[in-house]
Write a protein that holds these residues in place. Structure first.
Motif, PDB file in Angstrom:
ATOM      1  N   ASN A 152      -6.521 -26.798 -25.113  1.00 13.97           N
ATOM      2  CA  ASN A 152      -6.023 -28.153 -25.312  1.00 13.97           C
ATOM      3  C   ASN A 152      -4.531 -28.163 -24.964  1.00 13.97           C
ATOM      4  O   ASN A 152      -3.715 -27.597 -25.695  1.00 13.97           O
ATOM      5  N   LEU A 153      -4.169 -28.817 -23.859  1.00 13.59           N
ATOM      6  CA  LEU A 153      -2.769 -28.850 -23.443  1.00 13.59           C
ATOM      7  C   LEU A 153      -1.881 -29.527 -24.473  1.00 13.59           C
ATOM      8  O   LEU A 153      -0.720 -29.153 -24.645  1.00 13.59           O
ATOM      9  N   ASN A 154      -2.411 -30.534 -25.162  1.00 12.87           N
ATOM     10  CA  ASN A 154      -1.619 -31.225 -26.174  1.00 12.87           C
ATOM     11  C   ASN A 154      -1.297 -30.304 -27.343  1.00 12.87           C
ATOM     12  O   ASN A 154      -0.182 -30.299 -27.862  1.00 12.87           O
ATOM     13  N   VAL A 155      -2.279 -29.526 -27.766  1.00 11.81           N
ATOM     14  CA  VAL A 155      -2.061 -28.537 -28.827  1.00 11.81           C
ATOM     15  C   VAL A 155      -1.014 -27.511 -28.392  1.00 11.81           C
ATOM     16  O   VAL A 155      -0.102 -27.178 -29.153  1.00 11.81           O
ATOM     17  N   ALA A 156      -1.133 -27.021 -27.167  1.00  7.41           N
ATOM     18  CA  ALA A 156      -0.181 -26.030 -26.660  1.00  7.41           C
ATOM     19  C   ALA A 156       1.237 -26.594 -26.651  1.00  7.41           C
ATOM     20  O   ALA A 156       2.200 -25.918 -27.038  1.00  7.41           O
ATOM     21  N   SER A 157       1.370 -27.845 -26.216  1.00  8.69           N
ATOM     22  CA  SER A 157       2.684 -28.488 -26.174  1.00  8.69           C
ATOM     23  C   SER A 157       3.290 -28.616 -27.567  1.00  8.69           C
ATOM     24  O   SER A 157       4.492 -28.385 -27.765  1.00  8.69           O
ATOM     25  N   ILE A 158       2.480 -28.960 -28.550  1.00 11.19           N
ATOM     26  CA  ILE A 158       2.958 -29.088 -29.936  1.00 11.19           C
ATOM     27  C   ILE A 158       3.429 -27.733 -30.466  1.00 11.19           C
ATOM     28  O   ILE A 158       4.517 -27.608 -31.053  1.00 11.19           O
TER      29      ILE A 158
END
Length: 252
Positions: A122-128
């Motif tokens: 999940n790119l969003n999880v990684a960014s967070i």
């Protein structure tokens, strides 16, 4: 405007948007919140829509609600669930985090932790999570879905299979009364199955709207997880199943 015409327009808005809030409908029709709640309750009783706290969405077993809509649905409930999941993950743990708006809330709730090692598709999880210098964040390879930042495909599944993590944190689209875990995307389900297979403990995060919700792809069964985190007590059949398999139920 007559009630019948309002009902048709509400269905038209839901067809276009996937989800609509009660406040938006009040503004659109210039009527009281009580009127809109009655409309939504009537449509739900006719099995034409699915009611949620603060709004409604369409029923569908083949197409999930749009990501932009899911991000704001049951937001407070997801945040409560996320805090409870985070409270059950010790510092220094290794974990998988799957695709979904609930798992993104969990990622935010983990930012007070120390020295976590995370594998995610999940790119969003990684960014967070990259906001923390002491976290090790590994992104699974594969095809990126533009609509939600999820990474899926055979390469992703094979990548997950290289690890054995302390925890696997997954979300779900629907939970049938027999304990079947249901989702909409066959490729996404394959990744979740790999996470379950390669985690020492599996945490399922699901708000109450997932109980009894229909979706066409069978991911697995509730008996495969170790703990469920939700905001309301599940239906009696699910509670019996969890008791039978000694699955912890955290009601947040």
């Amino acid at each position: 405007m007559k009630q019948t015409q309002r009902h048709l327009e509400i269905l038209d808005v839901l067809t276009r948007q996937g989800f609509v809030s009660t406040d938006d409908l009040v503004t659109h029709f210039d009527v009281s919140p009580q009127t809109i709640r009655r409309d939504l309750n009537d449509l739900a009783e006719q099995n034409k829509i699915r009611r949620h706290h603060g709004g409604a969405s369409l029923h569908s077993s083949t197409v999930n609600t749009a990501y932009s809509a899911r991000k704001v649905m049951q937001l407070k409930e997801k945040e409560r669930i996320a805090r409870e999941v985070a409270a059950n993950i010790p510092d220094g743990s290794s974990l998988f985090i799957d695709i979904g708006t609930t798992t993104e809330a969990i990622a935010r709730a983990l930012l007070d932790h120390r020295e976590l090692r995370i594998v995610t598709n999940n790119l969003n999880v990684a960014s967070i999570l990259t906001a923390k210098d002491d976290f090790t964040v590994i992104i699974a390879g594969g095809e990126i879905r533009n609509r939600d930042g999820g990474i899926v495909g055979e390469a992703t599944r094979d990548f997950i299979g290289q690890f054995r993590m302390d925890y696997g944190v997954i979300g779900i689209s629907g939970i049938d009364n027999d304990g079947s875990l249901l989702d909409f995307d066959y490729h996404e389900v394959k990744i979740a199955q790999a996470i379950i297979a390669h985690s020492r403990q599996v945490f399922l995060a699901a708000d109450h709207t997932k109980f009894g919700r229909n979706a066409m792809v069978n991911l697995g069964n509730l008996s495969q997880i170790h703990a469920m985190f939700t905001d309301e007590e599940p239906p009696e059949k699910l509670m019996r199943l969890m008791s039978q398999h000694q699955i912890a139920c955290h009601i947040c």
